[in-house]
Design an enzyme around this catalytic site. Structure first.
Site, PDB file in Angstrom:
ATOM      1  N   GLN A 465      13.991  -6.314   7.185  1.00 55.59           N
ATOM      2  CA  GLN A 465      12.879  -6.726   6.333  1.00 55.59           C
ATOM      3  C   GLN A 465      11.752  -7.343   7.158  1.00 55.59           C
ATOM      4  OE1 GLN A 465      14.341  -9.241   3.194  1.00 55.59           O
ATOM      5  NE2 GLN A 465      15.485  -7.596   2.199  1.00 55.59           N
ATOM      6  N   ASP A 611      24.636  -6.026   4.197  1.00 58.44           N
ATOM      7  CA  ASP A 611      24.692  -6.054   2.736  1.00 58.44           C
ATOM      8  C   ASP A 611      26.064  -5.696   2.182  1.00 58.44           C
ATOM      9  OD1 ASP A 611      22.100  -6.884   2.281  1.00 58.44           O
ATOM     10  OD2 ASP A 611      21.293  -4.853   2.230  1.00 58.44           O
TER      11      ASP A 611
END
Length: 730
Positions: A465, A611
């Site tokens: 990100q 994740d």
């Protein structure tokens, strides 16, 4: 649950607890304690059959009780604790129901020297216009929140007992830190009560017998309803929490001063903007409140297996980026396989708010009419991004180089996540971004068109990100922008930029981009999300007689850490029909039951599976031996603290799981049943659902409403494949 429940303070809340406990068979008998001046109230409670007995002697009232609840005004609690000290039993569950918590914890510490492990601070967010035991209702807590503020000393056994008790009365449990609780309640409950009391006091003294009250409409009645609350109780609450209330009063006074100035100076537009922002903010609150009150609970029966063929929803990371780059491209971009989850839709709505015409999604198809790199328009109001951290961090980069200002907001979870990791490097490029003192949302991004300068940034922690945010800012910066990452992370942004014909330079772990070039529209086929696939990879591995094929899954090498880790654990996983679609490698994946073994997870795989660790923790709990994870500190700042939340849940299910600062140590074995809380984290919820495939008893998972952020249709799809799962609104 309890042979004898004792209520100290049988008013509206204490009486409602007694009625609800009796109605739901949570106790055999109910006693009450009160002072001599409370005798009439106690006699009324007995006559109404709210309680079975009462006593003006504390020792007699609590004798043989295995649960004691203090429902007095908060100002009375220090004296109650002093009385209780002589009769305190370490085997009894004690709770309070107070609206403030700092003073309760301080009083406990003063009396006992430390916080007793069997005291669970609780605050039911419920009430009624009338007070007293005569207004007590068995259904008062049905569907309402109860906030627990446990301390480090609080024993998890008693937290579990308290959880079952309040859930038995139909409540939903949330957890907060003591300081956070008091600050939040000061703003959302205590200050509104003060305002209502103050307004009625002002108008009553001004003209109580005249026309003001005579002609007051329904809005006045609704607004001032809470001024009918018990003044003694609210005196106690306000005095106990004044350190949080006073700064809010000062801020409100300043806000009213601004409005006064706008009126004096005839600043109609500024006043309209203030009212419009407030109206929109309230609507966002209502939307979030409705989502919160309609909490989703998963109930998963033990056993089952996964068999068949399935295509899971589209990749969330690629769906986000397809909207972003398609909006900034010249021409029309067509997307298929778009993930119609809340997170990706938040990105789509954000670009619509900035003037981009987007059609769909319909059955995963989206058409984006690009406006070019410089074609975005100023949004008319703050951009609300729900729970999506990807949307917020990547938009920071895109918006930093625009010609207009923008405000980014999100839900409670997103508003607590760290944003300095993008704010700091963007600031070095010349961006101006305002945040809270803690570096969290809401974020105000000031337009810096043409002012950004390219930089070289060595990322301290691997984060796709952060990397993507800086690359997108680099589209608007003078010179070159390069990012070096300490370990490989997902490279969807780089691949898609190339797919949109924008030059990207890559050398080792360094990626470089510049303003030179433009984005040209293209067609994008979004593969199935490997993060969503991970739940099935683990589920089919741990459940006997499973044989599952997952179609058209993205196997980008920066995302396949979950496959690498499971294969090291002994999983039976095959990649079939490997191919490249739209620049992204895809494959069909077949997974069958396997006997997993515990491993030390190699740190080079951590960033590639960040994740997927919640469900990998479930795999470790089913594996033979010990699994050790290190180097995953980032898990503590995701949608929840995924290390602590997963450890807590696994421990409730009987798994030996020890959290560490940057990972976890899990001793594989058997999984039992129980009720776990996902804390609104979709990956936590889905991971515990898969754990039921190997559980010995039913697993109930609370706060599952955010599953739709990444996996719409999860319950129906998993049930179709063989998971014994059901879903209901709590």
């Amino acid at each position: 649950m309890f042979k004898k429940l004792c209520i100290i303070g049988v008013g509206l809340i204490g009486g409602s607890i007694a009625r609800a406990a009796r109605a739901n068979d949570l106790c055999t008998t109910i006693s009450a304690y009160g002072r001599a001046q409370d005798l009439d109230n106690l006699q009324q409670a007995l006559a109404l059959k709210v309680i079975d007995s009462y006593s003006l002697n504390l020792e007699q009232a609590i004798s043989d009780a295995d649960c004691v609840i203090i429902a007095t005004p908060v100002g009375a609690m220090p004296a109650i604790f002093k009385q209780l000290q002589a009769y305190w039993s370490d085997s009894v569950l004690y709770m309070d129901a107070g609206s403030t918590k700092g003073n309760v914890i301080a009083a406990l510490s003063l009396v006992f020297g430390d916080i007793p492990g069997n005291f669970v601070p609780a605050h039911p967010i419920a009430g009624a216009e009338n007070s007293g035991v005569g207004a007590a209702l068995a259904e008062l807590f049905q569907g309402k929140r109860v906030i627990f503020t446990p301390c480090v000393q609080t024993d998890k056994h008693f937290i579990k007992q308290a959880t079952y008790f309040w859930q038995g009365m139909g409540s939903h449990i949330s957890y907060m830190q003591v300081e956070q609780h008091d600050a939040v309640l000061a703003a959302t409950s205590h200050l509104p009560h003060i305002i209502a009391f103050a307004l009625v006091d002002l108008l009553g003294r001004k003209d109580e017998q005249g026309d003001i009250f005579k002609y007051a409409a329904g809005g006045f009645k609704d607004f001032t309803r809470i001024a009918s609350s018990d003044p003694t109780m609210w005196l106690d609450i306000c005095m106990a929490n004044k350190q949080h209330i006073i700064p809010l009063i000062e801020q409100l006074s300043s806000e009213l001063g601004d409005i006064k100035r706008m009126l004096q100076d005839n600043q109609a537009q500024e006043l309209h903007d203030t009212f419009s922002y407030a109206r929109n903010a309230r609507q966002r609150f209502l939307d979030q409140h409705n989502n919160m009150t309609q909490s989703i609970i998963f109930t998963v029966q033990p056993g089952g297996h996964l068999q068949g063929e399935v295509r899971v929803p589209g990749d969330k990371s690629i769906s986000h980026r397809s909207i972003m780059l398609g909006s900034l491209a010249e021409g029309t971009t067509h997307v298929t396989g778009f993930l119609e989850g809340d997170d990706a839709l938040a990105t789509l709505r954000a670009f619509q708010a900035m003037g981009v015409q987007i059609e769909g999604p319909v059955d995963g198809q989206v058409t984006i009419h690009g406006v070019g790199l410089d074609g975005l328009q100023a949004p008319k109001e703050p951009i609300y991004l729900g729970n999506s951290g990807t949307s917020m961090r990547l938009l920071c980069g895109l918006l930093a180089g625009q010609k207009f200002d923008a405000v980014l907001t999100g839900d409670k979870s997103l508003s607590g996540r760290p944003m300095r990791r993008v704010i700091d490097p963007l600031s070095k490029m010349g961006a101006v971004i305002e945040s809270t003192d803690n570096g969290t949302a809401p974020l105000t991004i000031r337009g810096q068109s043409g002012a950004l300068q390219g930089i070289h940034y060595d990322m301290p922690i691997a984060s796709a990100q952060v990397k993507s945010c800086l690359l997108l800012a680099g589209l608007y910066a003078q010179g070159k922008t390069s990012v070096t990452e300490p370990a490989p992370t997902r490279d969807h942004t780089e691949r898609m930029l190339s797919g949109f014909s924008h030059p990207v330079e890559q050398e080792g772990n360094q990626v470089t981009i510049s303003r030179q070039g433009q984005l040209k529209a293209t067609n994008i086929e979004v593969p199935s999300d490997i993060s969503s696939t991970a739940f099935f990879l683990v589920g089919a591995s741990i459940a006997a007689n499973s044989d599952l094929t997952l179609k058209h899954v993205g196997i980008n090498p920066t995302r396949t850490g979950v496959i690498n880790i499971l294969q090291l654990m002994g999983a039976n996983i095959e990649l079939l029909n490997q191919r490249t679609v739209g620049g992204e490698p895809v494959a069909d994946i077949r997974v069958r039951s396997a006997a997993l073994k515990g491993i030390a997870i190699p740190e080079e795989f951590v960033a590639l599976a960040i994740d997927e660790f919640p469900v990998l923790f479930v795999a470790a709990a089913c594996a033979e031996g010990t699994t050790v994870l290190t180097g995953a500190k980032e898990l503590r700042v995701k949608e929840s603290d995924r290390i602590q939340v997963m450890a807590d849940g696994l421990q409730i299910l009987g798994v030996e799981a020890q959290p560490t600062e940057d990972g976890m140590v899990i001793q594989g074995g058997t999984i039992g049943g129980g009720t776990v809380v996902s804390h609104g984290d979709h990956r936590i919820a889905m991971s515990f659902a898969m754990a039921a495939l190997r559980a010995s008893d039913t697993i109930v998972i609370q706060d599952c409403e955010n599953v739709n952020t990444s996996f719409p249709g999860f319950v129906s799809l998993t049930a179709q494949l063989g998971l014994n799962i059901s879903s209901e609104e709590g």
